[in-house]
Design an enzyme around this catalytic site. Structure first.
Site, PDB file in Angstrom:
ATOM      1  N   CYS A   6      18.488  42.377  42.494  1.00 43.73           N
ATOM      2  CA  CYS A   6      18.746  43.823  42.619  1.00 43.73           C
ATOM      3  C   CYS A   6      20.188  44.131  43.002  1.00 43.73           C
ATOM      4  O   CYS A   6      20.797  45.052  42.454  1.00 43.73           O
ATOM      5  CB  CYS A   6      17.795  44.419  43.656  1.00 43.73           C
ATOM      6  N   CYS A  66      11.019  45.628  48.854  1.00 42.68           N
ATOM      7  CA  CYS A  66      10.950  47.082  49.033  1.00 42.68           C
ATOM      8  C   CYS A  66       9.991  47.771  48.081  1.00 42.68           C
ATOM      9  O   CYS A  66       9.530  48.876  48.351  1.00 42.68           O
ATOM     10  CB  CYS A  66      12.349  47.681  48.878  1.00 42.68           C
TER      11      CYS A  66
END
Length: 340
Positions: free
Chosen positions: A87, A183
């Protein structure tokens, strides 16, 4: 002018406070990924607490294809991916930097506990000052060009100092507690449940075998296991079993005792160099996962962005899919993905 990636956590809020002291026109960026996003009113609350405008960027499609799909595919290949390693370079800092530059900002800040330092050979990535919170491991796959455009205002602080400053300035985090390991997985949902739901396929039960190839039990899907894992094996033995290997083609889990999982070597692929590319094999300190205590190792340069690693002493649970990050004292040299 500067921008900062905001999540609503205490670290990014304190980083925003410090950034604005030297960049009064600083603005925030909140990335909506489509997973556990903050509501619009929560984003407005962040803006108020950080005392700066916050721009919302929608990157759901890129995040789904570049991070979530990568994560689920890796598990079904028998790997143990770290989504943050994917990410940060491909979503968070790529999207954030591109948007910030279009708005006239010179760089993007974040609340990561690490540091950058300018040298004659470009920016260096260094560990955060607080050894318990250092997050340089997660940023080892940023490009040199990205490092030129990032700053880490809390990298020179300890977590205790950050928390104290937040309390002093009334910078309460939007949600209590530390951020999740992954997340995009919902609270109370297991990795296995999320992976099966995202992949859109029914996990297939299979067999568990020991190091000698003898079948000793059954499993409910290879995606539920990672190399080095102890829980969920449920096979009685004189000492605990750990996952030693995952055979996706045969849909089998191979387990062994802790001593069976000690490795002296591994291979890595997709090596990213932050420091100048070495012209010869070299020695360094190396981490094979975030919580791993760095160990002395030798790195052998191989063609096609690959490298061979030899550990100074055997290491437990070296898992394909995890990141191997090379350090020279506090400096990150680069890193690769463990492939075998």
């Amino acid at each position: 002018m500067a921008a900062i990636l905001l999540s609503g956590g205490v670290d990014s809020l304190v980083a925003a406070y410090l950034l604005k002291k030297s960049n009064p026109r600083a603005f925030g960026i909140y990335l909506k990924t489509g997973y556990n996003d903050l509501a619009d009113d929560e984003v407005r609350t962040i803006s108020s607490r950080a005392d700066m405008p916050v721009e919302v960027i929608y990157c759901q499609q890129d995040f789904k294809s570049g991070v979530v799909d990568y994560f689920t595919r890796s598990y079904f290949r028998g790997e143990t991916p770290n989504p943050c390693l994917r990410c940060n370079p491909f979503i968070k800092f790529r999207v954030g930097i591109e948007y910030a530059l279009k708005q006239g900002a010179q760089f993007v800040a974040s609340g990561h506990y690490c540091r950058v330092e300018e040298t004659s050979q470009g920016m260096r990535l260094l560990k955060g000052l607080d050894p318990k919170k250092d997050q340089s491991y997660f940023l080892a796959f940023l490009s040199r060009e990205q490092l030129e455009r990032v700053r880490f205002p809390v990298g020179h602080m300890t977590k205790t100092a950050v928390t104290a400053l937040a309390h002093e300035k009334g910078l309460a985090p939007l949600r209590a507690g530390e951020s999740q390991d992954v997340c995009f997985i919902r609270p109370q949902e297991t990795y296995g449940e999320f992976i099966a739901r995202q992949a859109g396929r029914v996990p297939q039960p299979g067999l568990i075998e020991n190091m000698a190839g003898k079948v000793i039990g059954e499993h409910n899907g290879v995606h539920l296991f990672t190399v080095g894992q102890r829980r969920g094996i449920n096979c009685p033995a004189a000492e605990p079993y750990y996952v030693a290997a995952i055979d996706v083609e045969r849909n089998r889990i191979c387990v062994g005792f802790r001593s069976d999982l000690m490795r002296t070597e591994c291979l890595v692929r997709d090596v990213n160099w932050i420091s100048p590319v070495p012209d010869a094999d070299f020695s360094c300190l190396l981490k094979v996962r975030y919580q791993h205590k760095a160990v002395a190792a030798t790195v052998r340069l191989l063609p096609e962005d690959k490298a061979g690693i030899t550990f100074a002493r055997p290491q437990f649970g070296v898992a394909p899919g995890q990141g191997a990050v090379f350090y020279q004292e506090d400096m990150v040299l680069g890193g690769g993905i463990i492939s075998g």
